[in-house]
Design an enzyme around this catalytic site. Structure first.
Site, short mmCIF file in Angstrom:
data_model
loop_
_atom_site.label_atom_id
_atom_site.label_comp_id
_atom_site.label_asym_id
_atom_site.label_seq_id
_atom_site.Cartn_x
_atom_site.Cartn_y
_atom_site.Cartn_z
N ASN A 97 57.96 -20.11 -89.77
CA ASN A 97 56.86 -19.21 -90.12
C ASN A 97 57.34 -18.07 -91.01
O ASN A 97 56.90 -16.93 -90.88
CB ASN A 97 56.21 -18.65 -88.84
CG ASN A 97 57.12 -17.72 -88.08
OD1 ASN A 97 58.33 -17.93 -88.01
ND2 ASN A 97 56.56 -16.66 -87.53
N ASP A 307 57.70 -18.82 -76.44
CA ASP A 307 56.83 -18.77 -77.63
C ASP A 307 56.93 -17.38 -78.27
O ASP A 307 55.92 -16.80 -78.69
CB ASP A 307 55.40 -19.12 -77.28
CG ASP A 307 54.62 -19.65 -78.49
OD1 ASP A 307 55.26 -20.25 -79.38
OD2 ASP A 307 53.39 -19.47 -78.55
N PHE A 325 47.72 -13.12 -83.87
CA PHE A 325 48.06 -13.78 -82.61
C PHE A 325 49.56 -13.68 -82.35
O PHE A 325 50.36 -13.79 -83.27
CB PHE A 325 47.66 -15.26 -82.66
CG PHE A 325 46.18 -15.52 -82.70
CD1 PHE A 325 45.45 -15.55 -81.52
CD2 PHE A 325 45.54 -15.75 -83.90
CE1 PHE A 325 44.07 -15.81 -81.55
CE2 PHE A 325 44.17 -16.01 -83.95
CZ PHE A 325 43.44 -16.03 -82.77
N GLY A 326 49.94 -13.51 -81.08
CA GLY A 326 51.35 -13.63 -80.73
C GLY A 326 51.88 -12.50 -79.87
O GLY A 326 51.44 -11.35 -79.97
#
Length: 418
Positions: A97, A307, A325-326
């Site tokens: 990413n 994650d 998100f995250g």
């Protein structure tokens, strides 16, 4: 360097002779020289005595994101690997990413070189498609030769069914592992949280569990047709567990993982609109969490992951709908899992998964290379911002109770401990 661990309780289900036994462990030049009830240190030996010291095979995380190259303000490779080491991980799989997206062998070589001389080993994923745009397969074989352990368009589903079919067929020629992120974007729409009574009460757009279940059902049908090796990362619904269990009974070569935060939190925590809880896939209901925990215990879910996803502050401290998100989670993995499962299960979950990526697993055996995590499973504390080692501070576990302190790791001929 010579290192002597004194009175270390070994947690290793695979070694019945040493499992849960307290032993001294002598390490010479990165090799386990001797394991015995008592070892007298030689000259120039670093003797380590720690309160309630436990050791296990070094821990492994299959889904970690940093930022470098392109987003170093989120996390650098050097600090990210240091964070992983302090959290007890000797090996991590790095998500694609970054900017540029690692979709060629030269990108994989860059990542491998940037991680040299770090105590925690980095195993890069290559993008499945060029720029992770889902249109053309990337240089999969070349990336494998450069060191990529699998192929993943991070958090992007493969919307083109034929592309997934071709990827699964093509990678069989070199035993490659293909990821497919489980979300149907048409059904998910602009959703930001799980679709149920909580999303309705808060006025937030929901992502139905159907979006995940439908994508997984499609992927498994394609896998049954093509053969090959498929990994479904970070599932979150009860039906997902059932679908994958049925596929495994058919003999399909499919694996899956679950994020630890999806095992620990439900969407009830969203009432304060805290964007640290905005994750993908979203936090689901108590029934989903119960099914996920059962799936882990029964082995349907192959491994758990932090994650770990660092996000810029300006992308988190904004309106919930617009936030990224995250959450980070490397530092929290042990302290949370150790509450959800017994110690032996927790260590097994943190240690397994390497085989899926053809990464060697070291054993706690005399004559073998050392790869150990050092920890105290009984110490409890409340996790605070000051304990975050990541550059980014987006963390869903702030203020939660943790059980278990990581001392550090010993890998090859390097040691890091507190």
């Amino acid at each position: 360097m010579n290192i002597l661990l004194k009175a270390a309780k070994i947690v290793d289900n695979s070694n019945k002779e040493l499992h849960l036994k307290k032993r001294d462990i002598l390490i010479k030049n990165g090799i386990i020289e001797k394991i015995a009830a008592t070892i007298t240190p030689e000259k120039e030996t670093k003797v380590i005595v720690l309160d309630n010291l436990h050791v296990s095979v070094g821990w492994f995380d299959s889904s970690v994101a940093f930022g470098e190259p392109g987003y170093e303000q989120r996390e650098t490779i050097e600090n990210g690997l240091l964070t992983a080491a302090k959290a007890g991980f000797t090996d991590i799989v790095l998500n694609p990413n970054t900017n540029p997206i690692p979709d060629s062998s030269s990108h994989i070589v860059f990542l491998k070189n940037a991680a040299k001389n770090q105590i925690t080993r980095l195993h890069p994923l290559g993008a499945l498609t060029v720029k992770s745009e889902g249109e053309v397969l990337a240089e999969l074989f070349d990336m494998k030769n450069a060191g990529a352990v699998a192929y993943n368009d991070f958090k992007h589903p493969i919307t083109n069914s034929n592309l997934l079919k071709i990827a699964l067929q093509y990678t069989q020629g070199f035993d490659g592992l293909v990821y497919s992120f489980p979300i149907d974007v048409q059904i998910a729409g602009k959703g930001v949280v799980n679709e149920d009574k909580t999303s309705t009460k808060l006025g937030l757009k929901g992502i139905p569990p159907l979006a995940e279940d439908l994508q997984i059902a499609r992927d498994l049908l394609i896998l049954e047709y093509t053969g090959g090796k498929l990994h479904i990362p970070t599932i979150s619904t009860a039906n997902a567990v059932m679908l994958i269990a049925a596929a495994k009974k058919k003999g399909l070569d499919v694996s899956c993982s679950v994020a630890i935060h999806n095992l620990f939190f439900t969407d009830d925590v969203l009432v304060e609109f805290d964007t640290n809880f905005k994750v993908m896939p979203p936090l689901r209901t108590k029934n989903d969490v119960k099914a996920l925990l059962k799936g882990v215990k029964e082995g349907t879910i192959d491994f758990v992951t932090s994650d770990h996803t660092p996000i810029d502050t300006e992308e988190k401290i904004i309106e919930f709908d617009n936030a990224a998100f995250g959450t980070t989670g490397l530092e929290n993995a042990f302290g949370i899992l150790n509450q959800l499962f017994d110690l032996e299960t927790t260590i097994d979950l943190l240690s397994k998964g390497r085989e899926r990526y053809k990464i060697a697993t070291q054993k706690i055996v005399e004559g073998k290379n050392v790869c150990l995590t050092l920890f105290n499973p009984d110490e409890t504390y409340v996790f605070e911002k000051e304990q975050i080692n990541s550059i980014s501070k987006n963390n869903a576990y702030l203020g939660t109770k943790h059980k278990g302190k990581v001392y550090g790791i010993i890998s090859d001929n390097e040691i890091l401990y507190s």
